[in-house]
Design a protein around this motif. Structure first.
Motif, PDB file in Angstrom:
ATOM      1  N   SER A 204       0.801  -1.214   0.000  1.00 30.63           N
ATOM      2  CA  SER A 204       0.000   0.000   0.000  1.00 30.63           C
ATOM      3  C   SER A 204       0.831   1.260   0.000  1.00 30.63           C
ATOM      4  CB  SER A 204      -0.925   0.006   1.221  1.00 30.63           C
ATOM      5  OG  SER A 204      -0.181   0.133   2.429  1.00 30.63           O
ATOM      6  N   GLU A 205       2.053   1.199   0.490  1.00 31.84           N
ATOM      7  CA  GLU A 205       2.866   2.413   0.561  1.00 31.84           C
ATOM      8  C   GLU A 205       4.330   2.068   0.789  1.00 31.84           C
ATOM      9  OE1 GLU A 205       2.888   4.591   4.466  1.00 31.84           O
ATOM     10  OE2 GLU A 205       0.830   3.874   4.509  1.00 31.84           O
ATOM     11  N   VAL A 229       0.811   7.528  -1.397  1.00 29.32           N
ATOM     12  CA  VAL A 229       0.030   7.145  -0.219  1.00 29.32           C
ATOM     13  C   VAL A 229       0.782   7.496   1.058  1.00 29.32           C
ATOM     14  CG1 VAL A 229      -0.997   5.215   1.039  1.00 29.32           C
ATOM     15  CG2 VAL A 229      -1.209   5.333  -1.456  1.00 29.32           C
ATOM     16  N   GLY A 232       0.465  11.147   1.781  1.00 28.13           N
ATOM     17  CA  GLY A 232      -0.884  11.681   1.891  1.00 28.13           C
ATOM     18  C   GLY A 232      -1.398  12.338   0.626  1.00 28.13           C
ATOM     19  N   ASP A 234      -2.865  12.036  -3.542  1.00 30.00           N
ATOM     20  CA  ASP A 234      -3.715  11.171  -4.344  1.00 30.00           C
ATOM     21  C   ASP A 234      -2.869  10.436  -5.389  1.00 30.00           C
ATOM     22  OD1 ASP A 234      -6.057  11.916  -3.060  1.00 30.00           O
ATOM     23  OD2 ASP A 234      -6.372  13.633  -4.391  1.00 30.00           O
ATOM     24  N   ASN A 261      -2.749   3.509   8.036  1.00 24.69           N
ATOM     25  CA  ASN A 261      -2.975   4.457   6.945  1.00 24.69           C
ATOM     26  C   ASN A 261      -3.720   3.765   5.809  1.00 24.69           C
ATOM     27  OD1 ASN A 261      -2.830   6.873   5.494  1.00 24.69           O
ATOM     28  ND2 ASN A 261      -0.873   6.353   4.571  1.00 24.69           N
ATOM     29  N   THR A 263      -6.166   4.099   3.388  1.00 25.83           N
ATOM     30  CA  THR A 263      -6.965   5.062   2.627  1.00 25.83           C
ATOM     31  C   THR A 263      -8.061   4.331   1.854  1.00 25.83           C
ATOM     32  OG1 THR A 263      -5.602   4.902   0.643  1.00 25.83           O
ATOM     33  CG2 THR A 263      -4.870   6.454   2.347  1.00 25.83           C
ATOM     34  N   PRO A 264      -9.043   5.053   1.314  1.00 24.64           N
ATOM     35  CA  PRO A 264     -10.068   4.387   0.488  1.00 24.64           C
ATOM     36  C   PRO A 264      -9.478   3.592  -0.674  1.00 24.64           C
ATOM     37  CG  PRO A 264     -10.809   6.578   1.090  1.00 24.64           C
ATOM     38  CD  PRO A 264      -9.387   6.471   1.565  1.00 24.64           C
ATOM     39  N   ASP A 265      -8.441   4.122  -1.322  1.00 27.14           N
ATOM     40  CA  ASP A 265      -7.802   3.384  -2.409  1.00 27.14           C
ATOM     41  C   ASP A 265      -7.195   2.082  -1.898  1.00 27.14           C
ATOM     42  OD1 ASP A 265      -8.332   5.166  -4.528  1.00 27.14           O
ATOM     43  OD2 ASP A 265      -6.671   6.452  -3.919  1.00 27.14           O
TER      44      ASP A 265
END
Length: 315
Positions: A204-205, A229, A232, A234, A261, A263-265
């Motif tokens: 994710s990041e 991500v 912070g 998009d 963390n 996020t919706p994505d």
């Protein structure tokens, strides 16, 4: 994004006032509770760390000869935009050794605490500087084994410089920490590398990038997505589309995400990976749960990742 409200200003002012109240001796040391070091100095060092993952290591390396305070010590606190308290300022003011991450991670507030609380006897260790890294590089170096060991050496050297009479004690603590406390951590890293090196994974990041490198895993998620991500921002539609294909085509064997963390994505990718039968495993940005040691935290996460890799590969 750093908040620069009245709370931060009050913290800096309180810390500065604390420094003015100190003498050179009590600013850096206090009577030692442990006299097991024989001919040592009989002193304890005040130590502060911006984050608890470095603080846990610092506390263990110092043993009974240090008193350690971690500023970020709650899973709910965001190191990127943390607003220090007066207690944080006092901890930095009294510290003989202060450890900050740097690399843009805590750079908006930790150096300000140092500058606002001058102490000529204090050593400031900035992890990014120790590693030759700069803002824009991956700040999550506590997931990189080689970096962790460099920080261990730097903390030990700082203790020995601050308290030469206890140099042998700190050397013994460092040796014991590596050979005993870190043994399960090192063993798991070696085992995962030996069994799963080259296995393609998604994440994710960028927090997972250092871990993947340490373990020899092939992180194929676009670096631009990982960075976005983490910072912070998009991610691009192109990156999200590529990751969707990697998941639906099962180009990755395991998906790793930062549970602090999501996020919706990221939540959408987690759901998609689970639907595709791809094992999903979580890691955290800061030491979680609070109270665990660095190695307990890391070993627990490594064990979960190893189980996920075993399910995905049948090995």
């Amino acid at each position: 994004m750093i908040r620069t409200g009245a709370g931060f200003a009050a913290a800096l002012a309180a810390g500065a006032a604390a420094v003015l109240a100190l003498t050179a001796g009590c600013a850096t040391t206090a009577p030692a509770a442990d006299v097991g070091a024989g001919s040592g100095s009989g002193r304890t060092l005040e130590v502060a760390a911006a984050e608890n993952f470095w603080g846990s290591i610092a506390a263990q390396l110092g043993g009974s000869h240090v008193v350690e305070t971690s500023i970020i010590d709650s899973p709910a606190a965001d190191p990127h935009d943390y607003e220090p308290t007066p207690a944080d300022a006092r901890a930095v003011a009294f510290a003989r050794v202060f450890i900050q991450n740097g690399i843009g991670y805590d750079s908006a507030w930790a150096p300000k605490l140092v500058a606002a609380n001058p102490n000529s006897g204090r050593t400031v260790l900035t992890v990014g500087d120790l590693l030759g890294l700069k803002p824009g590089d991956n700040p999550h170096q506590w997931y990189v084994k080689a970096s962790v060991y460099k920080v261990i050496d730097a903390i030990t050297a700082a203790y020995q410089q601050a308290d030469p009479a206890d140099s042998a004690y700190f050397a013994a603590r460092r040796s014991s920490f590596e050979l005993t406390a870190l043994a399960p951590y090192n063993r798991l890293i070696s085992d995962i590398r030996a069994r799963y090196a080259g296995t393609p994974i998604g994440a994710s990041e960028s927090i997972a990038a250092g871990l993947a490198g340490t373990l020899g895993l092939n992180l194929i998620t676009p670096q631009t997505f990982l960075r976005a991500v983490s910072q912070g921002n998009d991610p691009t539609a192109a990156d999200k589309s590529l990751i969707d294909r990697q998941i639906t085509q099962k180009a990755i064997k395991v998906y790793i995400y930062n549970s602090q963390n999501a996020t919706p994505d990221v939540a959408a990718q987690i759901a998609q990976a689970k639907a595709a039968g791809i094992p999903v495993t979580a890691i955290t940005e800061t030491l979680t749960p609070a109270g665990e040691t660095f190695q307990q935290w890391q070993v627990s996460q490594l064990e979960e990742l190893a189980n996920a890799l075993a399910r995905a590969t049948g090995r």
